[in-house]
Design an enzyme around this catalytic site. Sequence first.
Site, short mmCIF file in Angstrom:
data_model
loop_
_atom_site.label_atom_id
_atom_site.label_comp_id
_atom_site.label_asym_id
_atom_site.label_seq_id
_atom_site.Cartn_x
_atom_site.Cartn_y
_atom_site.Cartn_z
CE1 TYR A 148 -1.47 35.99 -20.76
CE2 TYR A 148 -2.21 36.91 -22.84
CZ TYR A 148 -1.96 37.05 -21.49
OH TYR A 148 -2.23 38.23 -20.86
CB SER B 10 -4.72 39.42 -18.05
OG SER B 10 -4.14 38.34 -17.37
CG HIS C 218 -1.71 1.22 1.38
ND1 HIS C 218 -1.29 2.28 2.14
CD2 HIS C 218 -2.87 1.60 0.79
CE1 HIS C 218 -2.17 3.25 2.04
NE2 HIS C 218 -3.15 2.86 1.24
#
Length: 915
Positions: free
Chosen positions: A892, A805, A480
């Site tokens: 962007y 922006s 685990h």
Amino acid sequence: MSRTQTKKPAKTKKTIKSKKFVYAFGKTTDGNATMRELLGGKGANLAEMASIGLPVPPGFTISTEVCTYYYDHEQRYPAALRQRVADSIKSVEKQLDKKFGGRKNPLLVSVRSGARDSMPGMMDTILNLGLNDETVEGLADVSKNPQFAWDCYRRFIQMYGGVVMGVTARTEEEEDPFHVLLEKLKHKERAESDNDLSTENLQTLVTQYKALIRKRTRGAFPQDVMQQLWGAVSAVFGSWKNERAILYRQEYGIPAEWGTAVSVQAMVFGNAGDDSATGVAFTRDPANGEKVFYGEYLINAQGEDVVAGVRTPNAISKLAKEMPKSFKDLEKVRSKLEKHFKDMQDFEFTIEKKKLFILQTRNGKRTGLAAVRIAVEMQKERLMNVETALLKIPAESIDSLLVPVFDPKALKVATVIATGLPAGPGGATGRIAFTAAQAEMETRKGNRVVLCRTETSPDDLKGMLHSQGILTSRGGVSSHAALVARQLGKVCVCGASGMSINYEKKTLTAGKVVLREGDYISIDGSTGAIYKGMIESTDSEVKRVLDGGLKPTKSYTYELFQTVMKWADKHRTMNIRTNADTPTMAKQAVAFGAEGIGLCRTEHMFFEGDRIDYMRQMILAVDEVQRRTALKKLLPFQKKDFVGIFKAMNGRPVTIRLLDPPLHEFLPHDDVVRRQLAEKLGVPFDFVIDRIKSLHEENPMLGCRGCRLGIIYPEITEMQSRAIFEATAQVLKGKKKIKVKPEIMIPLVGFRAELADQLKIVHRVAKEVMKKHKIRINYIVGTMIEVPRAAITADEIAKEADFFSFGTNDLTQTALGLSRDDMGLFYDQYQSKEIYNKNPFASLDQHGVGKLIDFAVDRGRSTKPDLKLGICGEHAGDPASIDFCHRAGLDYVSCSPPRVPIARLAAAQAKLRNS
Ligand code: PEP
Ligand code: MG
């Protein structure tokens, strides 16, 4: 139409689409690998494996729709389900010629969870179901091996008692009560391993186990096999909502509505003797991605022994000697699985009396490094094309190629105290914590922690999340601890049998070295070495290549990084910019591939050296004359900073935001510093105190900040604009011809008139500077969209702006009416109630804030079709949010420098996913 893509909301009192509920696999198979939503990953892959002829024991899967129904109907099942399950059991009985609950040749089954995305170890599993006082005798007869039959029975009671009846350790320090009884008996009988216990011993254990259950629950262990089955099915569905599953879902953004499926499968036995075995294998190394057969097994054992780390298993390569025929079969399966599923597989197998069975397969969890390497190499091997390879790499994985590693010089003088199995690469140093709670407490104090456990269980998840690294003394590379660490991207060393941990005494002993809770320890997850004390870290290979300190040809990791980045750049359509406000940050971001600066926060420039004094002088000024005097002193500093940034960006675009934060953030809080300031400025101390008081605001985040500052103090905007244009002129006229096209950004605009006000100043100063230097400066002016009003009136605002922006930090704050600095009080509760799938400040609230962005994009572009659009809030570095930005049509994203490579990859994935 909105581009916002959101996860489906929970349906209320849902009507089940298909009434099928149950899907078979085996001789006849109803499902396939594409049906993950309905059958869970496990159920879908079992069906797929059965249909391509792999040796899968037969069974059936109860669909995720039943899980959703179960939670929508106060934990009741659809009426027809019982009959469907009974019919499915009959079908399995028929295929194997066995009888569920039968005395003669009893059918035993496993009951396992399986969500759409695998959640290893987070939910419950029951094995050997169908055993009772009678069928155990039947199993003993048919196997001619009573010891094996009673071993299965004691295992079943142990698992059922824990998972279904809740008989477990009551504190973190307590051991599992069944395990305690087992160990006691082993000690008494001088048995070294579980397999050394005789049939009589195991019968005693069964009696003790039953008594333990009776004592703890005041109920008896059920003898009716159908009752057992429904108990197990309900426990598995119930485990969808256990604490660790919820935590896991939050970490990975898995919606609660998905639900889990339950797979019921005929048992095969790896504990049927020394010609039997069980194991877990990976088709490639999940720690570093190398193409080697990787995994481990135990002879004469059941699957849970391997995964739970109860015994440290053997490496898979050893099986070639111990069981050569089975090993060959296994190799064939390895190759078939990879070719069929076209990804690295993590599969469980059992060899019952030399016959191989495959119990499950899934895309293997892997470290970031392995994810990159496997994708690149599988593409080279033509197992997948570039597009698929790109999509296979979780964008965050790139980070693990960039994180620091131990400094080789420091390692030379460090003391190795023990060695374990390298299970999650990288170096981690921190204080020893022996419990998850301790790990959490230490990190909340600001300390780094290494969680040290004998073995981890799913309940340790929270502690693992808080730790730098995880160290266990038991368990192998598929235990685990290893599995979860790999997925979390944590450093991990497991199965370090040369050390021992004493929870009561809170000590870790390795040979003569005894370390205590809180002492420093260091672990190297790439080599398995464990060191005493703290070890310094150094830059990763990739970073050293980018900085010029290492030749690119000397680093395979760099080659992998470059390959993926090149692929990504070819496929993405959004530009990647960075948030940077110093030349050093800018250079680092460019080395990582930034194509411009999307946010230069000018306020950060006012804190250095003398500047803060001038800034404070400006703030404390009582009139414009005084303010201008202070601003004049700040101007050369700002100009110099901008020159440095323009040069570092070498012609790339730079967006500079004018002053944004509330002014009180620049003032000293401490009376000693306030007194010094009064002296420096030649004003009385009381004057400073009075001015500070007069600037006090109840809600500064919604007060005099952003463009409001420039509107009430136009000389600030004037000074900043002048510094930007003067710097531009200097660089443009410099010897080295560097292009500069500044982009000036006005913060926190909500009204068109605010922007218009500021524009006037910017344009006036631009003209003055151009005239003075007799040059033309190419610049644009835009705004941040960070309050809902700006988004809603984007068509009007776009009339003044050259670009938008999205400042999603403030936009989230203002849209949700939720302070970005004050969510601590209720955040934990909101998470555990799954009100937030993810922290809305880390991953964009697409359903809410996303709609504002979609709206602003549409409105803005309706005014100006070529309006340039970007995002500069923290979300710009988060892959899920980047996917949203792509869909929203942004040009962007601008994130912090270290996240630039992640953003490059995420942007490419967004393009591929949405094409
Ligand atoms: C924003 O609000 O998203 C932003 C980028 O600005 P800041 O975090 O500086 O307020
Ligand atoms: Mg902001």
